[in-house]
Scaffold this motif. Structure first.
Motif, PDB file in Angstrom:
ATOM      1  N   GLY A 106      21.864  29.964  22.842  1.00 41.74           N
ATOM      2  CA  GLY A 106      21.408  30.978  21.898  1.00 41.74           C
ATOM      3  C   GLY A 106      22.146  30.995  20.583  1.00 41.74           C
ATOM      4  N   VAL A 107      23.219  30.214  20.466  1.00 37.33           N
ATOM      5  CA  VAL A 107      24.013  30.167  19.232  1.00 37.33           C
ATOM      6  C   VAL A 107      23.636  28.912  18.454  1.00 37.33           C
ATOM      7  CG1 VAL A 107      26.329  30.061  18.239  1.00 37.33           C
ATOM      8  CG2 VAL A 107      25.897  31.444  20.291  1.00 37.33           C
ATOM      9  N   VAL A 108      23.234  29.095  17.207  1.00 35.80           N
ATOM     10  CA  VAL A 108      22.837  27.968  16.361  1.00 35.80           C
ATOM     11  C   VAL A 108      23.992  27.633  15.424  1.00 35.80           C
ATOM     12  CG1 VAL A 108      21.197  27.135  14.637  1.00 35.80           C
ATOM     13  CG2 VAL A 108      20.419  28.635  16.497  1.00 35.80           C
TER      14      VAL A 108
ATOM     15  N   SER B  60      23.642  34.527  10.012  1.00 38.82           N
ATOM     16  CA  SER B  60      22.536  33.576   9.861  1.00 38.82           C
ATOM     17  C   SER B  60      21.234  34.215  10.300  1.00 38.82           C
ATOM     18  CB  SER B  60      22.803  32.321  10.686  1.00 38.82           C
ATOM     19  OG  SER B  60      22.658  32.601  12.071  1.00 38.82           O
ATOM     20  N   VAL B  61      20.134  33.656   9.809  1.00 39.39           N
ATOM     21  CA  VAL B  61      18.825  34.138  10.240  1.00 39.39           C
ATOM     22  C   VAL B  61      18.642  33.895  11.730  1.00 39.39           C
ATOM     23  CG1 VAL B  61      17.734  31.931   9.605  1.00 39.39           C
ATOM     24  CG2 VAL B  61      16.331  33.983   9.818  1.00 39.39           C
ATOM     25  N   PHE B  62      19.274  32.843  12.239  1.00 41.19           N
ATOM     26  CA  PHE B  62      19.172  32.550  13.670  1.00 41.19           C
ATOM     27  C   PHE B  62      19.861  33.644  14.488  1.00 41.19           C
ATOM     28  CE2 PHE B  62      19.720  28.571  11.234  1.00 41.19           C
ATOM     29  CZ  PHE B  62      18.437  28.070  11.355  1.00 41.19           C
ATOM     30  N   ALA B  63      21.039  34.076  14.027  1.00 43.62           N
ATOM     31  CA  ALA B  63      21.761  35.141  14.737  1.00 43.62           C
ATOM     32  C   ALA B  63      20.983  36.451  14.681  1.00 43.62           C
ATOM     33  CB  ALA B  63      23.146  35.326  14.132  1.00 43.62           C
ATOM     34  N   THR B  64      20.325  36.706  13.548  1.00 46.05           N
ATOM     35  CA  THR B  64      19.534  37.934  13.420  1.00 46.05           C
ATOM     36  C   THR B  64      18.407  37.971  14.452  1.00 46.05           C
ATOM     37  OG1 THR B  64      20.011  38.073  11.045  1.00 46.05           O
ATOM     38  CG2 THR B  64      18.095  39.291  11.854  1.00 46.05           C
ATOM     39  N   ILE B  65      17.685  36.862  14.582  1.00 44.47           N
ATOM     40  CA  ILE B  65      16.583  36.807  15.561  1.00 44.47           C
ATOM     41  C   ILE B  65      17.131  36.870  16.983  1.00 44.47           C
ATOM     42  CG2 ILE B  65      14.645  35.426  16.400  1.00 44.47           C
ATOM     43  CD1 ILE B  65      14.403  34.237  13.599  1.00 44.47           C
ATOM     44  N   ASP B  66      18.239  36.176  17.223  1.00 41.27           N
ATOM     45  CA  ASP B  66      18.829  36.175  18.563  1.00 41.27           C
ATOM     46  C   ASP B  66      19.274  37.589  18.964  1.00 41.27           C
ATOM     47  OD1 ASP B  66      20.114  34.739  20.924  1.00 41.27           O
ATOM     48  OD2 ASP B  66      21.862  35.708  20.022  1.00 41.27           O
ATOM     49  N   LYS B  67      19.923  38.312  18.051  1.00 47.19           N
ATOM     50  CA  LYS B  67      20.360  39.680  18.355  1.00 47.19           C
ATOM     51  C   LYS B  67      19.169  40.583  18.652  1.00 47.19           C
ATOM     52  CE  LYS B  67      24.670  39.777  15.663  1.00 47.19           C
ATOM     53  NZ  LYS B  67      25.337  40.422  14.502  1.00 47.19           N
TER      54      LYS B  67
ATOM     55  N   VAL C  68      14.695  26.851  13.985  1.00 51.98           N
ATOM     56  CA  VAL C  68      15.638  25.729  14.090  1.00 51.98           C
ATOM     57  C   VAL C  68      14.937  24.420  13.720  1.00 51.98           C
ATOM     58  CG1 VAL C  68      17.066  24.362  15.667  1.00 51.98           C
ATOM     59  CG2 VAL C  68      17.095  26.864  15.810  1.00 51.98           C
ATOM     60  N   ALA C  69      13.704  24.256  14.197  1.00 54.55           N
ATOM     61  CA  ALA C  69      12.942  23.048  13.873  1.00 54.55           C
ATOM     62  C   ALA C  69      12.695  22.949  12.374  1.00 54.55           C
ATOM     63  CB  ALA C  69      11.623  23.038  14.638  1.00 54.55           C
ATOM     64  N   ILE C  70      12.417  24.071  11.723  1.00 54.16           N
ATOM     65  CA  ILE C  70      12.224  24.063  10.273  1.00 54.16           C
ATOM     66  C   ILE C  70      13.526  23.682   9.573  1.00 54.16           C
ATOM     67  CG2 ILE C  70      11.830  25.563   8.280  1.00 54.16           C
ATOM     68  CD1 ILE C  70       9.790  27.073  10.009  1.00 54.16           C
ATOM     69  N   GLY C  71      14.639  24.202  10.076  1.00 56.40           N
ATOM     70  CA  GLY C  71      15.931  23.845   9.496  1.00 56.40           C
ATOM     71  C   GLY C  71      16.232  22.362   9.612  1.00 56.40           C
TER      72      GLY C  71
ATOM     73  N   ALA D 196       8.670  23.850   3.950  1.00 56.46           N
ATOM     74  CA  ALA D 196       9.522  24.369   5.024  1.00 56.46           C
ATOM     75  C   ALA D 196       9.882  25.830   4.765  1.00 56.46           C
ATOM     76  CB  ALA D 196      10.784  23.522   5.139  1.00 56.46           C
ATOM     77  N   LEU D 197      10.182  26.170   3.520  1.00 59.01           N
ATOM     78  CA  LEU D 197      10.532  27.551   3.183  1.00 59.01           C
ATOM     79  C   LEU D 197       9.337  28.480   3.373  1.00 59.01           C
ATOM     80  CD1 LEU D 197      12.662  26.919  -0.023  1.00 59.01           C
ATOM     81  CD2 LEU D 197      13.511  27.587   2.228  1.00 59.01           C
ATOM     82  N   THR D 198       8.145  27.989   3.056  1.00 57.31           N
ATOM     83  CA  THR D 198       6.937  28.791   3.272  1.00 57.31           C
ATOM     84  C   THR D 198       6.758  29.080   4.760  1.00 57.31           C
ATOM     85  OG1 THR D 198       5.873  27.828   1.314  1.00 57.31           O
ATOM     86  CG2 THR D 198       4.447  28.864   2.950  1.00 57.31           C
ATOM     87  N   SER D 199       6.973  28.061   5.583  1.00 54.83           N
ATOM     88  CA  SER D 199       6.853  28.249   7.035  1.00 54.83           C
ATOM     89  C   SER D 199       7.920  29.218   7.545  1.00 54.83           C
ATOM     90  CB  SER D 199       6.982  26.904   7.749  1.00 54.83           C
ATOM     91  OG  SER D 199       5.944  26.024   7.372  1.00 54.83           O
ATOM     92  N   ALA D 200       9.138  29.104   7.015  1.00 60.72           N
ATOM     93  CA  ALA D 200      10.216  30.004   7.430  1.00 60.72           C
ATOM     94  C   ALA D 200       9.887  31.448   7.070  1.00 60.72           C
ATOM     95  CB  ALA D 200      11.533  29.574   6.787  1.00 60.72           C
ATOM     96  N   SER D 201       9.317  31.653   5.879  1.00 62.44           N
ATOM     97  CA  SER D 201       8.935  33.011   5.469  1.00 62.44           C
ATOM     98  C   SER D 201       7.859  33.578   6.397  1.00 62.44           C
ATOM     99  CB  SER D 201       8.424  32.992   4.019  1.00 62.44           C
ATOM    100  OG  SER D 201       9.456  32.633   3.127  1.00 62.44           O
ATOM    101  N   THR D 202       6.940  32.732   6.818  1.00 58.61           N
ATOM    102  CA  THR D 202       5.901  33.178   7.756  1.00 58.61           C
ATOM    103  C   THR D 202       6.523  33.633   9.070  1.00 58.61           C
ATOM    104  OG1 THR D 202       4.294  31.649   6.771  1.00 58.61           O
ATOM    105  CG2 THR D 202       3.818  32.477   8.984  1.00 58.61           C
ATOM    106  N   ILE D 203       7.518  32.896   9.547  1.00 56.44           N
ATOM    107  CA  ILE D 203       8.190  33.279  10.794  1.00 56.44           C
ATOM    108  C   ILE D 203       8.930  34.595  10.620  1.00 56.44           C
ATOM    109  CG2 ILE D 203      10.071  32.641  12.365  1.00 56.44           C
ATOM    110  CD1 ILE D 203       9.233  29.746  12.050  1.00 56.44           C
ATOM    111  N   VAL D 204       9.615  34.762   9.488  1.00 55.50           N
ATOM    112  CA  VAL D 204      10.362  36.006   9.251  1.00 55.50           C
ATOM    113  C   VAL D 204       9.411  37.200   9.253  1.00 55.50           C
ATOM    114  CG1 VAL D 204      11.714  37.282   7.536  1.00 55.50           C
ATOM    115  CG2 VAL D 204      12.256  34.891   8.027  1.00 55.50           C
TER     116      VAL D 204
END
Length: 395
Positions: free
Chosen positions: A151-153, A279-286, A122-125, A79-87
Motif C-alpha cells: 500500500g506504500v508507493v 503524495s497523491v498515492f498516500a491520500t488515496i490509500d488513507k 501508479v500506472a499513470i506515474g 497522462a495528467l489528463t488521465s490522473a485528473s480524471t482519477i482524482v
C-alpha cells in the motif's frame, strides 16, 4: 629559336590533356549536380559550404529535439489528463462514502474501487514515451519511477528536470519529475495543517482555514478544557489564546484559523503544525483505509469523518497541482510550435544558401561542355595536322 619535334609533340599533348581535364570536370559536375565536388574546384566556396553544412546539421538537431520534446510533452499531457480524471472519481467516491445512507458494506466496496484507482494512478506515474522512456522519472528515464509495496508507493526517480536544446542558447524541459507532480503536495491548507490527537474521545472534526507558513519547529495545540471552552498553547506550553466554544466555531490565533465541527470532549486536542508533504498515492490509500476500518463507535465514526474531510481537502490541492503542471505543459507545447516554425524556416534558408553556393547551373554547364568538347576536337585536329608537317615534304 629552334622548336624540336619532342617539344612540338609535348605541347600538343599538354593542350589536349588540359581540354580533356576541363571536359571531365564539367561532366562530373553534370553527373553530381554540384558545382563544387572537391575543395580544389573552388577553395573559397568549399570553405563556405562546410560552414553552412555545419549550420544546417545544427538546425537539424534543434528540429529533432523539438519533435522529441513535443512527443514527450504530449504524452505527459495525456497522462495528467488521465490522473485528473482519477482524482475526480476519487472525490466522488469520498463524497459518496461520507453519506450516512452508505453502510459498512457499501464503504468496503468503495474502498475496493479506491484501491483500483490507486493502482491506475501508479500506472499513470509509470507512463512511457514513444521512445520507451519513463516520462516522470527525471534523469532516471530507464527505471520505473513508482513502485507499490503493502500500500506504500515509493519514488525511484530523481528531481532532475531534463532539458533539450531547441535553438541557439535556448533550452526547454521535456517533462516534469514524478516527485513534483505526484509526491510533494502539502497537506492542510498548503501552509499549515491540523491533526486530531489519537486519544480524542469526542466528535470534533477539524478543518484548517486561513494560515501562513509556520517556521520549522513551530506548533500549536488546541486543547478543549471543557465541552464549551478551549485554549491554545505553543510548543513551549505558553497560552496563546482561549475562549468559549460552540459547534462550527472558527478558532483564530496568530493569523491561523481552525474550524472545529462537532462536539469535542474535555481533554481532546488538535495539533497545528507546518504543512507536511503527502503524495497523491498516500491520500488515496488513507481514504481507502478509512473506509475499510469498521465505524461502529462515536470515536471510530469521528475518525472516519476526519479522514474523509482531510482527503477531500487534499484532493483539491492534488487537482490544483495537476492543473498547474498541465498549464505549464500546454505553455511549452505552444512555445514549441512557434519555435519549430522558426527553426524550420532557418533551416530552409540555410539549405537554400548551400544550394546557391554548391549546386550547378545545368544550362550553363551544358553550354560550357559543348564549348570544351569543341575546343578539344579542334586541338586534336590541329595536333594531327601539325605533327604531319616535315621539311622532307618540301625537298
Amino acid at each position: 629559336m629552334r622548336i624540336s619535334t619532342q617539344m612540338l609533340f609535348q605541347q600538343g599533348l599538354n593542350g589536349i590533356l588540359e581540354q580533356q581535364s576541363r571536359s571531365a570536370r564539367t561532366l562530373e559536375q553534370l553527373s553530381t549536380g554540384q558545382r563544387v565536388n572537391r575543395p580544389s574546384d573552388d577553395p573559397a566556396a568549399a570553405a563556405r559550404i562546410q560552414e553552412l553544412d555545419r549550420a544546417v546539421a545544427q538546425q537539424g538537431v534543434y528540429v529533432e529535439n523539438i519533435a522529441r520534446t513535443e512527443q514527450r510533452l504530449a504524452t505527459e499531457e495525456g497522462a495528467l489528463t488521465s490522473a485528473s480524471t482519477i482524482v475526480r472519481r476519487v472525490r466522488e467516491l469520498a463524497v459518496q462514502g461520507a453519506s450516512d445512507t452508505v453502510g459498512e458494506e457499501g464503504r468496503k466496496l468503495i474502498a475496493t474501487e479506491l484501491r483500483q484507482r490507486l493502482d491506475e494512478m501508479v500506472a499513470i506515474g509509470n507512463s512511457r514515451s514513444g521512445e520507451g522512456e519513463f516520462i516522470f522519472a527525471g534523469a532516471q528515464s530507464q527505471t520505473p519511477p513508482f513502485a507499490a509495496s503493502a500500500g506504500v508507493v515509493s519514488y525511484a526517480g530523481d528531481s532532475v528536470q531534463r532539458e533539450l536544446m531547441i535553438g541557439a542558447g535556448t533550452t526547454m524541459a521535456d517533462g516534469d519529475t514524478g516527485d513534483n507532480v505526484f509526491m510533494r503536495i502539502r497537506d492542510g491548507n498548503g501552509a499549515v495543517s491540523v491533526a486530531p490527537a489519537a486519544a480524542n474521545t469526542g466528535t470534533g472534526v477539524s478543518i484548517v482555514g486561513a494560515g501562513t507558513p509556520l517556521a520549522a519547529g513551530t506548533s500549536y495545540t488546541i486543547r478543549f478544557t471543557g465541552a464549551d471552552a478551549y485554549e491554545v498553547v505553543d510548543q513551549d506550553s505558553n497560552t496563546i489564546a482561549s475562549g468559549a466554544f460552540a459547534d462550527g466555531d472558527n478558532l483564530s490565533f496568530n493569523g491561523i484559523g481552525v474550524v472545529v465541527n462537532g462536539n469535542p470532549a474535555a481533554g481532546d486536542e488538535f495539533t497545528v503544525a507546518p504543512a507536511r508533504l503527502e503524495s497523491v498515492f498516500a491520500t488515496i490509500d488513507k481514504l481507502a483505509a478509512a473506509f475499510e476500518a469498521p465505524a461502529n463507535t462515536d470515536a471510530s465514526r469521528t475518525g472516519q469523518r476526519q479522514a474523509i474531510d482531510d482527503a477531500l481537502g487534499q484532493l483539491d490541492r492534488v487537482e490544483s497541482r495537476l492543473l498547474e503542471v498541465r498549464a505549464g505543459v500546454g505553455g511549452r507545447l505552444s512555445t514549441l510550435a512557434d519555435v519549430q516554425d522558426t527553426q524550420e524556416s532557418v533551416r530552409f534558408s540555410l539549405e537554400k544558401l548551400v544550394s546557391e553556393v554548391r549546386d550547378l547551373d545545368f544550362a550553363e554547364a551544358a553550354s560550357r561542355l559543348q564549348q570544351e568538347l569543341f575546343t578539344l576536337q579542334a586541338a586534336q585536329q590541329s595536333f594531327t595536322r601539325i605533327q604531319g608537317n616535315s621539311l622532307f615534304n618540301f625537298i
